[in-house]
Design an enzyme around this catalytic site. Sequence first.
Site, short mmCIF file in Angstrom:
data_model
loop_
_atom_site.label_atom_id
_atom_site.label_comp_id
_atom_site.label_asym_id
_atom_site.label_seq_id
_atom_site.Cartn_x
_atom_site.Cartn_y
_atom_site.Cartn_z
N ASP A 29 0.87 -1.15 0.00
CA ASP A 29 0.00 0.00 0.00
C ASP A 29 0.92 1.22 0.00
OD1 ASP A 29 -2.43 1.52 0.56
OD2 ASP A 29 -1.52 1.84 2.51
N1 LIG Z 1 -11.36 13.43 2.25
C1 LIG Z 1 -10.96 13.55 0.98
N2 LIG Z 1 -10.90 14.75 0.41
C2 LIG Z 1 -10.50 14.89 -0.85
N3 LIG Z 1 -10.11 13.89 -1.64
C3 LIG Z 1 -10.15 12.68 -1.16
C4 LIG Z 1 -10.57 12.42 0.19
N4 LIG Z 1 -10.50 11.08 0.40
C5 LIG Z 1 -10.02 10.56 -0.74
N5 LIG Z 1 -9.82 11.49 -1.68
C6 LIG Z 1 -9.32 11.29 -3.04
O1 LIG Z 1 -9.36 9.92 -3.36
C7 LIG Z 1 -8.06 9.42 -3.62
C8 LIG Z 1 -7.94 8.01 -3.14
O2 LIG Z 1 -8.08 7.92 -1.73
P1 LIG Z 1 -7.76 6.56 -0.94
O3 LIG Z 1 -8.13 6.77 0.45
O4 LIG Z 1 -8.39 5.42 -1.69
O5 LIG Z 1 -6.21 6.38 -1.14
P2 LIG Z 1 -4.95 7.17 -0.59
O6 LIG Z 1 -5.12 7.43 0.86
O7 LIG Z 1 -4.71 8.37 -1.46
O8 LIG Z 1 -3.74 6.18 -0.90
P3 LIG Z 1 -3.49 4.63 -0.51
O9 LIG Z 1 -4.40 3.85 -1.38
O10 LIG Z 1 -2.06 4.44 -0.90
O11 LIG Z 1 -3.74 4.46 0.94
C9 LIG Z 1 -7.14 10.40 -2.94
O12 LIG Z 1 -5.86 10.40 -3.52
C10 LIG Z 1 -7.86 11.72 -3.14
O13 LIG Z 1 -7.63 12.22 -4.40
#
Ligand SMILES: Nc1ncnc2c1ncn2[C@@H]1O[C@H](COP(=O)(O)OP(=O)(O)OP(=O)(O)O)[C@@H](O)[C@H]1O
Length: 662
Positions: free
Chosen positions: A352
Amino acid sequence: MNDKEKHSNDDGHNHDHGGIFGKNTELYFAILSGVTLITGFLLEKFTGVSENIPFGLYIAAYFFGGYFTLKEAISKVAKGEFEIDFLMLVAAAGAAYLGEWAEGALLLFLFSLGHALENYAMGKAKKSIAALTDLAPKTALLKKDDDTVEVGIEELQVGDIIVVRPNSKISADGVIVKGNSSVDQAPITGESVPVDKTPIENPDKEYTSKSNIPNENRVFSGTINGNNTLEIKVIKEAKDSTLNRLVTMVQEAQDQKSPTQLLTDKFERYYVPAVIILVVALNFAFLVIDEPWSESLYRSLAVLVAASPCALAISTPSAVLSGVARAARGGVLIKGGRPLEDLGVLTALAFDKTGTLTEGKPKLTDVESFGSIDKKELLEIAIAVEELSDHPLAKAVVRDGMERLGKDTKIPDADDLEAVQGKGIKANYQGNSIYIGNLELFEDIDKGVPDDVSEKVRALEGEGKTTMLIKRGNEFIGMLGLMDTPREKAKETLAQLKEIGIKKMIMLTGDNQKVADAVAEEIGLTEARGSLLPEEKVEAIKKLAEQENKLAMIGDGVNDAPAMANSTVGIAMGAAGSDVALETADIALMADKLETLPFAIGLSRKAKAIIKQNLWVSLGVVALLIPATIMSWASIGIAVAIHEGSTLVVVVNALRLLAYKK
Ligand SMILES: Nc1ncnc2c1ncn2[C@@H]1O[C@H](COP(=O)(O)OP(=O)(O)OP(=O)(O)O)[C@@H](O)[C@H]1O
Ligand SMILES: [Zn+2]
């Protein structure tokens, strides 16, 4: 540990043989058996004493050598289990029947000695696990008004404040409310360097184990305070402490059979009856070759001893036990023989990104407003909305955004939060609906994104930044760029992993492909896949598992638990601070550090190699000894000596794992 648990940890070879001489009675009995046997033998051979004296001594040797074996066999036979001890007693009785008292006594002596030593050795490995429990202090200094009272740790309640003196052990899991100190966390996380700890920002808030608490503010029961006094607010009762759960899980791990053990168990199910048939058949050898029946009986008894799969039965459990115990000391919880063996044969690792390969502490780097709206207003909107979210990205926006606006800025609350998994969020703010998220979010909700806006987003993404677009009502009003830094040791660790032969290292992330590629390039991954939803991560894992057959998923347990569950081995980082990670993973790296991964893999490989060696030794000895006894080249005495010798070799070989070095 209650009685029932104690017994579930036994594997037939490890009972608590107590007795009149304390817990080593079995060993003393074995030695007495040897002494009486040898005395009897010497008297018989070299003096002219009456036959009755050596005979009496042999009987004594039978008693001391056979006592515990008989006891164990009876309890097993009562349960309908016929095991090796039973076969050994049959052989000893047969020898007595033939008048070969000295040989029968030798058999019981060596068998009981072998078992006593085996128990002693396995006890050593178990002690190394039990020693973990002793780490926790039994009492705590509870703060009451302006005084402290000493109380038993089981009396501590969540929310109590305890005082920890310099250089003493911390007696509960908690958050620091007062004092700075460095804490030796080695007992839990295996980290050799003490970790600096500071008071938590908001000491009056109620913290539970579920709160997202920074590592520098939380402490664990069983760890050792440095040079300053600390005041700690308890967040877990003693029975739920991380240490306590760790110990329980390590103990349970011993019961979980590994693939090799399941295989040897299956083998034994066919092998043992086959041996019995062979032994019975050999009793009729006198019908075929010219010898008295007593010689046929003697031969069959020797074969019985030679063929007993004693070493085989212990070869894998002893290695698993030592491996799990050693790993625990290094801050790695391996939940049983299966993950231990699987980890040793992995060829591919999936990671991850956020919080695993990167620090998981993104920083707000870019604020760009479109059209008439100014940056200040844009930030206020973003902060108000992100304040409702728990996502690490949201926290970063709020924290760094407030920094830019000035700490005292008052921002009205937003409400009606809706999170779109892996894409973004929506909320209401001052009568408008606000959307914040990546391009996919807007492609989903309506007509998509105008070309000029998506171009701006792609440009920012091109810099390797996590990019969020903000829409108010029907208007795109701006975007934010965030950057997370790779962990300090990530590059070095991946290089080490490559060196030990992990061919594929793949990153799976919800973040955009550009960020994924940038991180992959920087730390040396073989492949990066971005813009994955949690369920797409699961799909990716399933596909990879088909190609690779053994695959591990390493994550922090936040939104990657399903992917971890679908890999061969799920590995969680920072498990000491996360109950979910500790509970769901097959292997938990207690420290929030990638560096323990090569250690865990190295140890597992060693364990796998030792299991293999043990199988060769135990099966090899049996394969040589059976023909040797059938051909009457080896007597019962020689057979039993080699048999018990191989059993000890196997156990001692397994114990080498306890001394495994990083
Ligand atoms: N609270 C939020 N506000 C704005 N954008 C969000 C938010 N949560 C998620 N996103 C968008 O969705 C994308 C994917 O989020 P997700 O939580 O799936 O993965 P991550 O935390 O970026 O990375 P990983 O999968 O490596 O843990 C983010 O990169 C962002 O662009
Ligand atoms: Zn044995």
